[in-house]
Motif scaffolding. Structure first.
Motif, PDB file in Angstrom:
ATOM      1  N   ASP A 444      -7.106   9.839   6.591  1.00 18.80           N
ATOM      2  CA  ASP A 444      -7.704   8.552   6.206  1.00 18.80           C
ATOM      3  C   ASP A 444      -6.712   7.639   5.485  1.00 18.80           C
ATOM      4  N   SER A 445      -5.685   8.246   4.928  1.00 20.14           N
ATOM      5  CA  SER A 445      -4.701   7.453   4.182  1.00 20.14           C
ATOM      6  C   SER A 445      -3.598   6.899   5.079  1.00 20.14           C
ATOM      7  N   VAL A 446      -3.585   7.302   6.349  1.00 18.96           N
ATOM      8  CA  VAL A 446      -2.512   6.904   7.257  1.00 18.96           C
ATOM      9  C   VAL A 446      -2.857   5.584   7.941  1.00 18.96           C
ATOM     10  N   GLU A 447      -1.951   4.640   7.848  1.00 22.38           N
ATOM     11  CA  GLU A 447      -2.118   3.352   8.538  1.00 22.38           C
ATOM     12  C   GLU A 447      -1.294   3.366   9.819  1.00 22.38           C
ATOM     13  N   ILE A 448      -1.927   3.061  10.936  1.00 23.04           N
ATOM     14  CA  ILE A 448      -1.223   3.016  12.215  1.00 23.04           C
ATOM     15  C   ILE A 448      -0.459   1.705  12.320  1.00 23.04           C
ATOM     16  N   VAL A 449       0.831   1.805  12.592  1.00 21.82           N
ATOM     17  CA  VAL A 449       1.708   0.631  12.681  1.00 21.82           C
ATOM     18  C   VAL A 449       1.833   0.222  14.145  1.00 21.82           C
ATOM     19  N   ARG A 450       1.446  -0.996  14.433  1.00 26.08           N
ATOM     20  CA  ARG A 450       1.375  -1.464  15.821  1.00 26.08           C
ATOM     21  C   ARG A 450       2.224  -2.737  15.970  1.00 26.08           C
ATOM     22  N   GLY A 451       3.356  -2.636  16.695  1.00 26.27           N
ATOM     23  CA  GLY A 451       4.248  -3.771  16.873  1.00 26.27           C
ATOM     24  C   GLY A 451       3.707  -4.779  17.881  1.00 26.27           C
ATOM     25  N   PRO A 452       4.317  -5.972  17.932  1.00 23.24           N
ATOM     26  CA  PRO A 452       3.812  -7.043  18.800  1.00 23.24           C
ATOM     27  C   PRO A 452       3.999  -6.784  20.289  1.00 23.24           C
ATOM     28  N   ASN A 453       4.849  -5.819  20.667  1.00 25.07           N
ATOM     29  CA  ASN A 453       5.060  -5.514  22.087  1.00 25.07           C
ATOM     30  C   ASN A 453       3.983  -4.585  22.646  1.00 25.07           C
ATOM     31  N   ILE A 454       3.158  -4.013  21.779  1.00 24.08           N
ATOM     32  CA  ILE A 454       2.128  -3.075  22.219  1.00 24.08           C
ATOM     33  C   ILE A 454       0.869  -3.859  22.598  1.00 24.08           C
ATOM     34  N   LYS A 455       0.580  -3.856  23.883  1.00 24.07           N
ATOM     35  CA  LYS A 455      -0.562  -4.611  24.397  1.00 24.07           C
ATOM     36  C   LYS A 455      -1.658  -3.654  24.852  1.00 24.07           C
ATOM     37  N   PRO A 456      -2.901  -4.094  24.899  1.00 22.87           N
ATOM     38  CA  PRO A 456      -3.989  -3.236  25.378  1.00 22.87           C
ATOM     39  C   PRO A 456      -3.751  -2.824  26.828  1.00 22.87           C
ATOM     40  N   PHE A 457      -4.172  -1.622  27.167  1.00 18.28           N
ATOM     41  CA  PHE A 457      -4.039  -1.175  28.559  1.00 18.28           C
ATOM     42  C   PHE A 457      -5.116  -1.839  29.408  1.00 18.28           C
ATOM     43  N   PRO A 458      -4.805  -2.115  30.675  1.00 15.22           N
ATOM     44  CA  PRO A 458      -5.775  -2.807  31.526  1.00 15.22           C
ATOM     45  C   PRO A 458      -6.915  -1.887  31.955  1.00 15.22           C
ATOM     46  N   LEU A 459      -8.102  -2.443  32.039  1.00 13.59           N
ATOM     47  CA  LEU A 459      -9.267  -1.715  32.538  1.00 13.59           C
ATOM     48  C   LEU A 459      -9.771  -2.381  33.810  1.00 13.59           C
ATOM     49  N   ASN A 460     -10.199  -1.576  34.756  1.00 11.17           N
ATOM     50  CA  ASN A 460     -10.754  -2.077  36.004  1.00 11.17           C
ATOM     51  C   ASN A 460     -12.228  -2.433  35.806  1.00 11.17           C
ATOM     52  N   THR A 461     -12.808  -3.035  36.806  1.00  6.15           N
ATOM     53  CA  THR A 461     -14.245  -3.299  36.816  1.00  6.15           C
ATOM     54  C   THR A 461     -14.914  -2.334  37.775  1.00  6.15           C
ATOM     55  N   ALA A 462     -16.217  -2.230  37.715  1.00  5.36           N
ATOM     56  CA  ALA A 462     -16.954  -1.306  38.573  1.00  5.36           C
ATOM     57  C   ALA A 462     -16.647  -1.585  40.045  1.00  5.36           C
ATOM     58  N   LEU A 463     -16.594  -0.528  40.830  1.00  8.84           N
ATOM     59  CA  LEU A 463     -16.296  -0.631  42.258  1.00  8.84           C
ATOM     60  C   LEU A 463     -17.391  -1.417  42.976  1.00  8.84           C
ATOM     61  N   GLU A 464     -16.971  -2.295  43.882  1.00 13.26           N
ATOM     62  CA  GLU A 464     -17.922  -3.041  44.701  1.00 13.26           C
ATOM     63  C   GLU A 464     -18.113  -2.338  46.035  1.00 13.26           C
ATOM     64  N   LEU A 491      13.675  -2.063  31.441  1.00 12.70           N
ATOM     65  CA  LEU A 491      12.218  -2.061  31.568  1.00 12.70           C
ATOM     66  C   LEU A 491      11.515  -1.041  30.686  1.00 12.70           C
ATOM     67  N   LEU A 492      12.172   0.057  30.363  1.00  7.81           N
ATOM     68  CA  LEU A 492      11.507   1.085  29.563  1.00  7.81           C
ATOM     69  C   LEU A 492      10.956   0.565  28.232  1.00  7.81           C
ATOM     70  N   PRO A 493      11.615  -0.384  27.581  1.00  7.88           N
ATOM     71  CA  PRO A 493      11.036  -0.879  26.317  1.00  7.88           C
ATOM     72  C   PRO A 493       9.670  -1.541  26.479  1.00  7.88           C
ATOM     73  N   TYR A 494       9.290  -1.836  27.718  1.00  9.84           N
ATOM     74  CA  TYR A 494       8.015  -2.535  27.932  1.00  9.84           C
ATOM     75  C   TYR A 494       6.929  -1.600  28.480  1.00  9.84           C
ATOM     76  N   ARG A 495       7.113  -0.295  28.295  1.00  9.09           N
ATOM     77  CA  ARG A 495       6.105   0.648  28.781  1.00  9.09           C
ATOM     78  C   ARG A 495       4.764   0.464  28.081  1.00  9.09           C
ATOM     79  N   SER A 496       4.765  -0.154  26.895  1.00  5.31           N
ATOM     80  CA  SER A 496       3.510  -0.398  26.181  1.00  5.31           C
ATOM     81  C   SER A 496       3.017  -1.829  26.391  1.00  5.31           C
ATOM     82  N   ASN A 497       3.624  -2.528  27.376  1.00  4.34           N
ATOM     83  CA  ASN A 497       3.285  -3.929  27.627  1.00  4.34           C
ATOM     84  C   ASN A 497       3.107  -4.120  29.137  1.00  4.34           C
ATOM     85  N   ILE A 498       1.947  -3.738  29.641  1.00  2.00           N
ATOM     86  CA  ILE A 498       1.707  -3.784  31.087  1.00  2.00           C
ATOM     87  C   ILE A 498       1.802  -5.206  31.645  1.00  2.00           C
ATOM     88  N   PRO A 499       1.312  -6.235  30.968  1.00  2.00           N
ATOM     89  CA  PRO A 499       1.442  -7.585  31.528  1.00  2.00           C
ATOM     90  C   PRO A 499       2.889  -7.957  31.850  1.00  2.00           C
TER      91      PRO A 499
END
Length: 643
Positions: A444-464, A491-499
């Protein structure tokens, strides 16, 4: 009837289904590993699951891929992984401690346990009798969350070794021989279990070289028994409490038996651009070379580098050759530094790299234009070295070191000097785990450090129920995940930046793919055999997802990549009639109808609107895979169940 090693481990870990060949069974995962190239995404996915602590016996996060810190991105990713590991109960191996598979073998491997890793060479741990499997990051995150891992029950292939390796012939030549016979797609749906009296003279590092490169067969994994040789390794690592004997029953059954007489093996190489393009060194001839690279998770052990040091001692690297060497772990580096072997290596003119994957993944030391490079690595795919025009050969450390001295590809048996490898084995390895950080006891005392290059992973939508789109690209056989999503130093530095990363999807073979996909709101990929072979990187599915790719139609798929496509909600389909592959061109418009019924029956009809033709594809999935596809991916499926 008795049981083989694979059956014994699967039975002990079975939590759902049965061990019937070809069916899907759920197994309990004891341990996990991640590395920084795939780990950031895996831990973002773990966060999204809402658990407090990992549920495995032990999970370890390694930093070994993204080591060139030319900007803030890699350092930020490392800090993110360290803090999230600290919070969630995961051990953290700091940068410089070594390559995940080498350190895992030395300090974390346990015979009879299951291991799931977000790296395709996780089977390295099979060298001590672990059932170690490479998978996409999401599957590893789920295992950390306590979920079962679902595996298609494999065929078990017995590789029976007889005889003894001759001088200057190595265990690398054993796996090259298996690749020569089985090819890069011959192991799909199989586990290779090694046996026979030839094991008596193979050390754990030698065995690990074989299981490591078994990934190039497309196999689920490879495994050796845990025997007296294994016990010697655990005693030397001061981990005897982790060792146990694990042998196949004498009357164990196998689906196939391959026999290899070690006495007859010769030094070999895998010629460009595939690990199964196997040639005898003598047949390939004394090709002039420009670079030699020794290391990687395949051949960077203490034993490997001691052999290299003995070959180089008192000799010099040829004027036309750049020789680079990367020890596999800090343990290896410190031991060769203390016993003088490192001095012999440096004196020869070799350049010493840090304990990391490095050139194996194109992270530095890219060859020059049209250069010939001999590497002790596991993959020589087109462009993987970072230089598209380079000709990369894979070899043993013995071949590589002798070739570096002569300036050309050499069968090491033809050298005009003798080398004695006696005395290489050690009774005790140097033990120092100070660069392995235990997780916090107060999360509970640990703060997760998140840099600006870390972007959310993409999610798909339900199959049509129907899909309509253009063929954005058509590719041939054996397209690798390196082709789909390159992993060079830029390119490896952008593994956390899918866009950002997605802009370079397929860039080594089609620079316009990303733009074409976006302009057409996504579409389809058409591919040949063994599509997606190589790395476990789920980025090869996430980047196409971000670009709007809806489905991939291939002659066949590599195991991990197909799973990653399903996890991402991208529909993988296989040609029913392979001739239909030839009738499709890039930018043809395809229409898939009645998908919901089709994926239940295992067959879909596709209309090529451009050619006014129809064809059928196989869409064979188990119920869990259907649920994932219907939800638009695995994470969506999990969320729906929780809701």
């Amino acid at each position: 009837m008795g049981k083989n090693i694979v059956e014994k481990i699967l039975l002990e870990h079975l939590v759902e289904g049965e061990l019937k060949k070809g069916t899907t069974a759920g197994i309990r995962i004891d341990r996990t590993l991640t590395q920084d190239s795939t780990g950031t995404m895996a831990y973002l996915q773990l966060e999204a699951m809402g658990i407090d602590r990992v549920k495995t016996k032990k999970s370890v996060a390694f930093i070994d891929h993204n080591m060139l810190q030319q900007g803030f991105e890699n350092a930020d990713d490392h800090k993110f992984i360290q803090t999230i590991a600290n919070k969630y109960g995961i051990y953290f191996s700091k940068p410089g401690n070594g390559i995940c598979h080498q350190v895992n073998l030395e300090r974390f491997s346990v015979p009879g346990d299951t291991l799931l890793g977000s790296d395709s060479h996780t089977p390295t741990a099979g060298g001590v009798g672990m059932l170690a499997i490479g998978a996409g990051g999401l599957d590893v995150a789920l295992a950390m969350a306590g979920e079962a891992y679902y595996i298609k029950v494999p065929q078990v292939i017995k590789v029976e070794l007889s005889g003894k390796l001759n001088h200057m012939v190595s265990s690398k030549d054993i796996i090259l021989e298996v690749l020569r016979r089985q090819t890069v797609k011959g192991g799909v749906g199989k586990v290779y279990e090694y046996a026979g009296e030839g094991l008596e003279n193979l050390s754990v590092p030698q065995r690990a070289t074989i299981t490591n490169m078994g990934a190039e067969l497309g196999a689920t994994t490879s495994i050796f028994p845990s025997d007296e040789k294994t016990k010697e390794f655990f005693v030397a690592q001061d981990r005897l409490e982790d060792w146990k004997e694990l042998l196949a029953d004498e009357d164990a059954n196998y689906d196939e038996v391959i026999k290899i007489d070690l006495d007859k093996l010769e030094p070999m190489v895998a010629a460009p651009h595939s690990p199964d393009n196997i040639r005898r060194c003598r047949d390939e001839g004394k090709i002039k070379i420009d670079q030699v690279a020794i290391g990687s998770c395949t051949n960077s052990s203490y034993e490997d580098l001691m052999k290299v040091s003995k070959i180089l001692k008192g000799r010099k690297v040829a004027d036309n050759v750049s020789l680079v060497i990367a020890p596999g772990s800090r343990q290896v580096m410190e031991m060769i530094a203390r016993n003088g072997a490192l001095g012999d290596i440096i004196s020869s003119g070799a350049r010493i790299l840090e304990n990391s994957c490095g050139p194996c993944i194109g992270m530095g030391q890219s060859p020059g234009t049209d250069a010939v490079s001999i590497r002790t690595f596991n993959r020589n795919f087109y462009g993987r070295s970072g230089t598209n025009s380079a000709q990369v050969y894979l070899s043993s450390p013995e071949v590589a070191a002798v070739s570096a001295i002569y300036g050309c590809l050499m069968d090491p048996r033809d050298a005009d000097f003798e080398v004695d490898f006696d005395g290489i084995a050690v009774d005790n390895f140097l033990i120092d785990d100070s660069m392995i950080i235990a997780p916090s006891k107060d999360p509970d005392s640990v703060e997760i450090v998140r840099g600006p290059n870390i972007k959310p992973f993409p999610l798909n939508t339900a199959l049509e129920n129907s899909l309509d789109g253009k063929v954005i690209i058509k590719v041939e056989d054996n397209i690798t995940t390196d082709h789909i999503m390159p992993s060079n130093a830029k390119l490896l530095p952008y593994r956390s930046n899918i866009p950002h990363l997605s802009k370079f999807c397929f860039s080594t073979i089609d620079e316009d793919f990303a733009e074409r996909s976006l302009n057409n709101k996504g579409g389809f990929i058409i591919a040949g055999d063994n599509y997606g072979q190589g790395s476990s990187r789920e980025h090869a599915a996430l980047a196409p997802l971000y670009l709007g790719i809806k489905g991939v139609i291939a002659k066949s798929f590599a195991r991990i990549h197909k799973a990653n496509l399903i996890n991402s909600g991208i529909l993988p389909m296989e040609f029913e009639d392979l001739a239909d592959f030839e009738s499709i061109d890039q930018m043809d418009e395809l229409f898939v109808e009645d998908i919901f019924d089709g994926i239940k029956s295992g067959r879909l009809k596709i209309k090529n609107k451009t050619k006014n033709k129809e064809f059928f594809v196989k869409a064979i999935f188990n119920q869990k895979e259907i649920d994932m596809l219907m939800a638009g991916g695995k994470l969506n499926s999990i969320k729906m169940k929780k809701d």
